[in-house]
Design a protein around this motif. Sequence first.
Motif, PDB file in Angstrom:
ATOM      1  N   ALA A  63       0.873  -1.018   0.063  1.00 27.01           N
ATOM      2  CA  ALA A  63       0.035  -0.129   0.053  1.00 27.01           C
ATOM      3  C   ALA A  63       1.042   1.214   0.048  1.00 27.01           C
ATOM      4  CB  ALA A  63      -0.971  -0.030   1.278  1.00 27.01           C
ATOM      5  N   HIS A  64       0.762   2.227  -0.899  1.00 23.72           N
ATOM      6  CA  HIS A  64       1.693   3.133  -1.089  1.00 23.72           C
ATOM      7  C   HIS A  64       0.904   4.431  -1.302  1.00 23.72           C
ATOM      8  CE1 HIS A  64       5.323   5.218  -2.443  1.00 23.72           C
ATOM      9  NE2 HIS A  64       4.575   5.727  -3.276  1.00 23.72           N
ATOM     10  N   LEU A  65       1.095   5.540  -0.348  1.00 24.32           N
ATOM     11  CA  LEU A  65       0.522   6.709  -0.483  1.00 24.32           C
ATOM     12  C   LEU A  65       0.860   7.559  -1.642  1.00 24.32           C
ATOM     13  CD1 LEU A  65      -1.678   8.479   0.767  1.00 24.32           C
ATOM     14  CD2 LEU A  65       0.134   9.507   2.388  1.00 24.32           C
ATOM     15  N   GLU A  66       0.329   7.646  -2.732  1.00 24.41           N
ATOM     16  CA  GLU A  66       0.644   8.247  -3.923  1.00 24.41           C
ATOM     17  C   GLU A  66       0.823   9.744  -3.942  1.00 24.41           C
ATOM     18  OE1 GLU A  66       2.199   8.553  -7.993  1.00 24.41           O
ATOM     19  OE2 GLU A  66       2.117   6.786  -6.456  1.00 24.41           O
ATOM     20  N   GLN A  67      -0.459  10.305  -3.177  1.00 23.62           N
ATOM     21  CA  GLN A  67      -0.664  11.713  -3.247  1.00 23.62           C
ATOM     22  C   GLN A  67      -1.569  12.026  -2.236  1.00 23.62           C
ATOM     23  OE1 GLN A  67      -1.089  13.650  -6.875  1.00 23.62           O
ATOM     24  NE2 GLN A  67      -1.053  15.656  -6.012  1.00 23.62           N
ATOM     25  N   VAL A  68      -1.362  13.079  -1.808  1.00 24.87           N
ATOM     26  CA  VAL A  68      -2.130  13.829  -0.729  1.00 24.87           C
ATOM     27  C   VAL A  68      -2.281  15.454  -1.090  1.00 24.87           C
ATOM     28  CG1 VAL A  68      -2.947  14.834   1.670  1.00 24.87           C
ATOM     29  CG2 VAL A  68      -1.852  12.423   1.304  1.00 24.87           C
ATOM     30  N   SER A  69      -3.556  15.738  -1.365  1.00 20.55           N
ATOM     31  CA  SER A  69      -3.672  17.239  -1.999  1.00 20.55           C
ATOM     32  C   SER A  69      -4.890  17.810  -1.365  1.00 20.55           C
ATOM     33  CB  SER A  69      -3.728  17.251  -3.365  1.00 20.55           C
ATOM     34  OG  SER A  69      -3.733  18.580  -3.829  1.00 20.55           O
ATOM     35  N   VAL A  70      -4.616  19.130  -0.649  1.00 17.54           N
ATOM     36  CA  VAL A  70      -5.596  19.873  -0.067  1.00 17.54           C
ATOM     37  C   VAL A  70      -5.672  21.179  -0.632  1.00 17.54           C
ATOM     38  CG1 VAL A  70      -6.407  20.944   2.178  1.00 17.54           C
ATOM     39  CG2 VAL A  70      -5.437  18.542   2.075  1.00 17.54           C
ATOM     40  N   LEU A  71      -6.828  21.884  -0.929  1.00 12.08           N
ATOM     41  CA  LEU A  71      -6.824  23.169  -1.728  1.00 12.08           C
ATOM     42  C   LEU A  71      -6.376  24.228  -0.685  1.00 12.08           C
ATOM     43  CD1 LEU A  71     -10.496  23.306  -2.853  1.00 12.08           C
ATOM     44  CD2 LEU A  71      -8.303  23.228  -4.331  1.00 12.08           C
ATOM     45  N   PRO A  72      -5.432  25.022  -1.045  1.00 15.84           N
ATOM     46  CA  PRO A  72      -4.480  26.135  -0.418  1.00 15.84           C
ATOM     47  C   PRO A  72      -5.402  26.569   0.640  1.00 15.84           C
ATOM     48  CG  PRO A  72      -3.655  25.975  -2.416  1.00 15.84           C
ATOM     49  CD  PRO A  72      -4.910  25.066  -2.627  1.00 15.84           C
ATOM     50  N   GLY A  80      -5.103  17.380   5.630  1.00 15.77           N
ATOM     51  CA  GLY A  80      -4.234  16.496   5.223  1.00 15.77           C
ATOM     52  C   GLY A  80      -3.807  15.445   6.278  1.00 15.77           C
ATOM     53  N   ALA A  81      -3.820  15.779   7.641  1.00 14.26           N
ATOM     54  CA  ALA A  81      -3.241  14.718   8.616  1.00 14.26           C
ATOM     55  C   ALA A  81      -4.506  13.691   8.595  1.00 14.26           C
ATOM     56  CB  ALA A  81      -3.159  15.430   9.865  1.00 14.26           C
ATOM     57  N   ARG A  82      -5.900  14.348   8.543  1.00 13.46           N
ATOM     58  CA  ARG A  82      -6.965  13.543   8.690  1.00 13.46           C
ATOM     59  C   ARG A  82      -6.980  12.602   7.455  1.00 13.46           C
ATOM     60  NH1 ARG A  82      -9.018  17.993  10.934  1.00 13.46           N
ATOM     61  NH2 ARG A  82     -10.334  18.643   9.241  1.00 13.46           N
ATOM     62  N   LEU A  83      -6.960  12.972   6.079  1.00  9.26           N
ATOM     63  CA  LEU A  83      -6.704  12.099   4.966  1.00  9.26           C
ATOM     64  C   LEU A  83      -5.731  11.292   5.023  1.00  9.26           C
ATOM     65  CD1 LEU A  83      -7.347  14.670   2.281  1.00  9.26           C
ATOM     66  CD2 LEU A  83      -8.860  12.760   2.528  1.00  9.26           C
ATOM     67  N   VAL A  84      -4.515  11.366   5.544  1.00  7.15           N
ATOM     68  CA  VAL A  84      -3.273  10.670   5.867  1.00  7.15           C
ATOM     69  C   VAL A  84      -3.785   9.473   6.861  1.00  7.15           C
ATOM     70  CG1 VAL A  84      -0.911  10.141   6.373  1.00  7.15           C
ATOM     71  CG2 VAL A  84      -1.653  12.139   5.149  1.00  7.15           C
ATOM     72  N   ARG A  85      -4.308   9.878   7.968  1.00  8.17           N
ATOM     73  CA  ARG A  85      -4.808   8.897   9.072  1.00  8.17           C
ATOM     74  C   ARG A  85      -5.820   8.065   8.452  1.00  8.17           C
ATOM     75  NH1 ARG A  85      -4.433  13.429  12.509  1.00  8.17           N
ATOM     76  NH2 ARG A  85      -2.198  13.579  13.579  1.00  8.17           N
ATOM     77  N   ALA A  86      -6.729   8.468   7.909  1.00  9.21           N
ATOM     78  CA  ALA A  86      -7.817   7.684   7.151  1.00  9.21           C
ATOM     79  C   ALA A  86      -7.167   6.685   6.052  1.00  9.21           C
ATOM     80  CB  ALA A  86      -8.782   8.502   6.606  1.00  9.21           C
ATOM     81  N   ALA A  87      -6.364   7.361   5.135  1.00  8.68           N
ATOM     82  CA  ALA A  87      -5.617   6.386   4.422  1.00  8.68           C
ATOM     83  C   ALA A  87      -4.934   5.306   5.007  1.00  8.68           C
ATOM     84  CB  ALA A  87      -4.619   7.044   3.242  1.00  8.68           C
ATOM     85  N   ALA A  88      -4.194   5.512   6.056  1.00  5.60           N
ATOM     86  CA  ALA A  88      -3.497   4.427   6.834  1.00  5.60           C
ATOM     87  C   ALA A  88      -4.168   3.387   7.461  1.00  5.60           C
ATOM     88  CB  ALA A  88      -2.595   5.113   7.893  1.00  5.60           C
ATOM     89  N   GLU A  89      -5.559   3.894   7.770  1.00  9.73           N
ATOM     90  CA  GLU A  89      -6.638   3.019   8.410  1.00  9.73           C
ATOM     91  C   GLU A  89      -7.032   2.083   7.314  1.00  9.73           C
ATOM     92  OE1 GLU A  89      -8.746   1.443  11.715  1.00  9.73           O
ATOM     93  OE2 GLU A  89      -6.935   2.441  11.520  1.00  9.73           O
ATOM     94  N   PHE A  96      -2.648  -4.503   5.245  1.00 10.04           N
ATOM     95  CA  PHE A  96      -1.317  -4.274   5.059  1.00 10.04           C
ATOM     96  C   PHE A  96      -0.699  -3.882   6.304  1.00 10.04           C
ATOM     97  CE2 PHE A  96      -3.216  -3.609   0.841  1.00 10.04           C
ATOM     98  CZ  PHE A  96      -2.149  -4.357  -0.082  1.00 10.04           C
ATOM     99  N   GLY A  97       0.653  -4.126   6.295  1.00  9.77           N
ATOM    100  CA  GLY A  97       1.236  -3.973   7.616  1.00  9.77           C
ATOM    101  C   GLY A  97       1.977  -2.524   7.573  1.00  9.77           C
ATOM    102  N   GLU A  98       2.055  -1.880   6.534  1.00  4.68           N
ATOM    103  CA  GLU A  98       2.794  -0.489   6.705  1.00  4.68           C
ATOM    104  C   GLU A  98       2.150   0.048   5.256  1.00  4.68           C
ATOM    105  OE1 GLU A  98       6.742  -2.009   6.572  1.00  4.68           O
ATOM    106  OE2 GLU A  98       7.158  -1.105   4.415  1.00  4.68           O
ATOM    107  N   LEU A  99       2.432   1.448   5.699  1.00  5.80           N
ATOM    108  CA  LEU A  99       1.684   2.270   4.205  1.00  5.80           C
ATOM    109  C   LEU A  99       3.119   3.056   3.911  1.00  5.80           C
ATOM    110  CD1 LEU A  99      -0.173   3.813   2.591  1.00  5.80           C
ATOM    111  CD2 LEU A  99      -0.690   5.313   4.340  1.00  5.80           C
ATOM    112  N   ARG A 150       7.841   5.332   5.511  1.00  3.15           N
ATOM    113  CA  ARG A 150       6.856   4.158   5.737  1.00  3.15           C
ATOM    114  C   ARG A 150       6.357   4.448   7.189  1.00  3.15           C
ATOM    115  NH1 ARG A 150       9.436  -1.356   8.034  1.00  3.15           N
ATOM    116  NH2 ARG A 150      10.431  -0.234   9.782  1.00  3.15           N
ATOM    117  N   LEU A 151       5.237   4.096   7.294  1.00  2.00           N
ATOM    118  CA  LEU A 151       4.115   4.171   8.644  1.00  2.00           C
ATOM    119  C   LEU A 151       3.734   2.730   8.842  1.00  2.00           C
ATOM    120  CD1 LEU A 151       2.850   5.580  10.721  1.00  2.00           C
ATOM    121  CD2 LEU A 151       0.973   5.509   9.278  1.00  2.00           C
TER     122      LEU A 151
END
Length: 157
Positions: A63-72, A80-89, A96-99, A150-151
């Motif tokens: 599992a690979h986080l290809e991109q995170v984007s938030v309107l400026p 962005g942090a919430r999106l990353v945490r949700a993607a990891a979850e 998957f054991g890591e992202l 990696r996480l």
Amino acid sequence: MEEAGGALFREHLDQLPPALTGPAPSGGQRADQPGHLLVAVVDGEVVGFAHVVLLDDGHETRAHLEQVSVLPEHGRRGTGARLVRAAAEEARWDGFGELSLCTYREVPWNAPFYARLGFEVVRPVGVLADLRVREQERGLDEAGERVVMRLVLRRQE
């Protein structure tokens, strides 16, 4: 959304490689890749996304986080942090054991941001080493040092 973020990169990178300034993949192109796409919505408007792809070289699938984007204009509010945490979850629930991700070491909302969320810099091996070669071929390293992070995804007991 990705184009709006380009101005932020111009402030931090000496030069922008074509891979950062060229046309972004469409939502349909993203949806065609194995993985998942999460969106952040505020008052009915999509203000950000996280795109996780599955990388497979025949020996391993990651599992690979290809991109995170938030309107400026919605930045610096934790989206962005919430999106990353949700993607990891999501990746954890998919077994998957890591992202993993690839990012710029010195850009404040890149490696330092991900480090605050628990990601660590690692040496790329296997499919991640192949991905880094493709990034170098696309000229991404011309703008600054890139790292693989990696996480480790903790299993809930």
